[in-house]
Design a protein around this motif. Structure first.
Motif, short mmCIF file in Angstrom:
data_model
loop_
_atom_site.label_atom_id
_atom_site.label_comp_id
_atom_site.label_asym_id
_atom_site.label_seq_id
_atom_site.Cartn_x
_atom_site.Cartn_y
_atom_site.Cartn_z
N GLY A 1 25.64 -32.84 -5.28
CA GLY A 1 25.42 -31.41 -5.77
C GLY A 1 25.13 -30.23 -4.81
O GLY A 1 24.71 -29.31 -4.96
N LEU B 1 26.00 -28.42 -2.14
CA LEU B 1 27.24 -27.81 -1.75
C LEU B 1 27.18 -27.26 -0.17
O LEU B 1 28.14 -27.64 0.54
CB LEU B 1 27.69 -26.58 -2.53
CG LEU B 1 28.25 -26.99 -3.90
CD1 LEU B 1 28.65 -25.69 -4.68
CD2 LEU B 1 29.56 -27.90 -3.72
N GLN B 2 26.31 -26.66 0.02
CA GLN B 2 26.11 -25.89 1.14
C GLN B 2 25.96 -26.88 2.54
O GLN B 2 26.38 -26.42 3.37
CB GLN B 2 24.97 -24.58 0.97
CG GLN B 2 25.12 -23.85 2.31
CD GLN B 2 24.21 -22.69 2.05
OE1 GLN B 2 23.43 -22.54 1.10
NE2 GLN B 2 24.18 -21.58 3.00
N GLU C 1 31.26 -30.43 6.75
CA GLU C 1 32.48 -30.49 6.81
C GLU C 1 33.21 -29.68 8.12
O GLU C 1 34.15 -29.90 8.63
CB GLU C 1 33.34 -29.70 5.41
CG GLU C 1 34.85 -29.68 5.36
CD GLU C 1 35.34 -29.36 4.14
OE1 GLU C 1 36.48 -29.50 3.69
OE2 GLU C 1 34.68 -28.58 3.46
N CYS D 1 26.24 -35.63 0.40
CA CYS D 1 25.75 -34.26 -0.08
C CYS D 1 26.45 -33.96 -1.63
O CYS D 1 25.96 -33.32 -2.24
CB CYS D 1 25.89 -33.42 1.06
SG CYS D 1 24.45 -33.62 2.32
N ASN D 2 27.93 -34.02 -1.14
CA ASN D 2 28.73 -33.47 -2.69
C ASN D 2 28.46 -34.30 -3.65
O ASN D 2 28.34 -34.03 -4.72
CB ASN D 2 30.34 -33.69 -1.93
CG ASN D 2 30.85 -32.51 -1.38
OD1 ASN D 2 30.28 -31.37 -1.62
ND2 ASN D 2 31.77 -32.59 -0.49
N SER D 3 27.99 -35.58 -3.45
CA SER D 3 27.80 -36.59 -4.77
C SER D 3 26.44 -36.17 -5.41
O SER D 3 26.36 -36.57 -6.25
CB SER D 3 27.76 -37.95 -4.08
OG SER D 3 26.54 -38.30 -3.60
N LYS E 1 28.61 -35.58 4.41
CA LYS E 1 29.32 -34.60 3.53
C LYS E 1 29.38 -35.21 2.07
O LYS E 1 29.30 -34.62 0.99
CB LYS E 1 30.94 -34.07 4.16
CG LYS E 1 31.46 -33.39 3.11
CD LYS E 1 32.85 -32.89 3.48
CE LYS E 1 33.96 -33.95 3.35
NZ LYS E 1 35.40 -33.96 3.90
N GLY E 2 30.11 -36.52 1.95
CA GLY E 2 30.26 -37.07 0.81
C GLY E 2 28.90 -37.25 0.23
O GLY E 2 28.75 -37.06 -1.14
N ALA F 1 26.91 -29.85 2.31
CA ALA F 1 28.41 -30.52 2.59
C ALA F 1 29.20 -29.69 3.31
O ALA F 1 30.01 -30.25 4.16
CB ALA F 1 28.92 -30.70 1.14
N LYS F 2 29.24 -28.38 3.30
CA LYS F 2 29.98 -27.38 4.00
C LYS F 2 29.74 -27.46 5.24
O LYS F 2 30.65 -27.11 6.28
CB LYS F 2 30.06 -25.99 3.26
CG LYS F 2 30.83 -25.91 1.95
CD LYS F 2 30.76 -24.69 1.16
CE LYS F 2 31.50 -24.73 -0.09
NZ LYS F 2 31.27 -23.34 -0.79
N ASP G 1 25.94 -27.32 -6.83
CA ASP G 1 26.87 -27.61 -7.69
C ASP G 1 26.35 -27.74 -9.02
O ASP G 1 26.05 -28.92 -9.49
CB ASP G 1 27.89 -28.52 -7.15
CG ASP G 1 28.97 -28.70 -8.24
OD1 ASP G 1 29.21 -28.12 -9.45
OD2 ASP G 1 30.22 -29.44 -7.84
#
Length: 117
Positions: free
Chosen positions: A69, A71-72, A78, A65-67, A62-63, A74-75, A8
């Protein structure tokens, strides 16, 4: 999966603008410190076939990884957190995630170095 966006970069650019390069690198260092313990807990839950614990840990990973950036990554978490799956599928997702952490983290490092002031 190569076509999916790994990073991201918009989020990372915002971090860099607000925290500076050193702040962004410190954030990534914190991520590196916690992600291994999160991964260990994920694998422990899978080994024990504890679905509730696995889904809970997947949410935390997930959180994390998202934090930063990722993305993949985190997905993938998820999917473990929210999708219906059987244990062989969950184990494949965990392996795919584990195999992707290092190359995705390297891509993130490359982005940071390219974008540094």
């Amino acid at each position: 999966m190569a076509e999916q966006q790994v990073l991201d970069t918009e989020l990372l650019s915002q971090y860099r603008e607000s925290l500076g390069d050193d702040g962004l690198k410190a954030t990534l260092a914190t991520f590196d410190q916690i992600i291994q313990s999160y991964a260990n807990l994920l694998h422990q839950a899978a080994k024990q076939k504890n679905e509730e614990q696995l889904r809970s840990q997947a949410h935390k990973v997930k959180g994390a990884c998202n934090s930063v950036g990722l993305l993949q990554l985190a997905k993938l978490m998820e999917r473990l957190e929210k999708d219906a799956w059987e244990w062989p599928q969950a184990e494949r997702l965990l392996i795919e995630w584990a195999d992707s952490v290092s190359p995705h983290r390297q891509q993130l490092n490359q982005w940071v170095e390219q974008e540094a002031y």
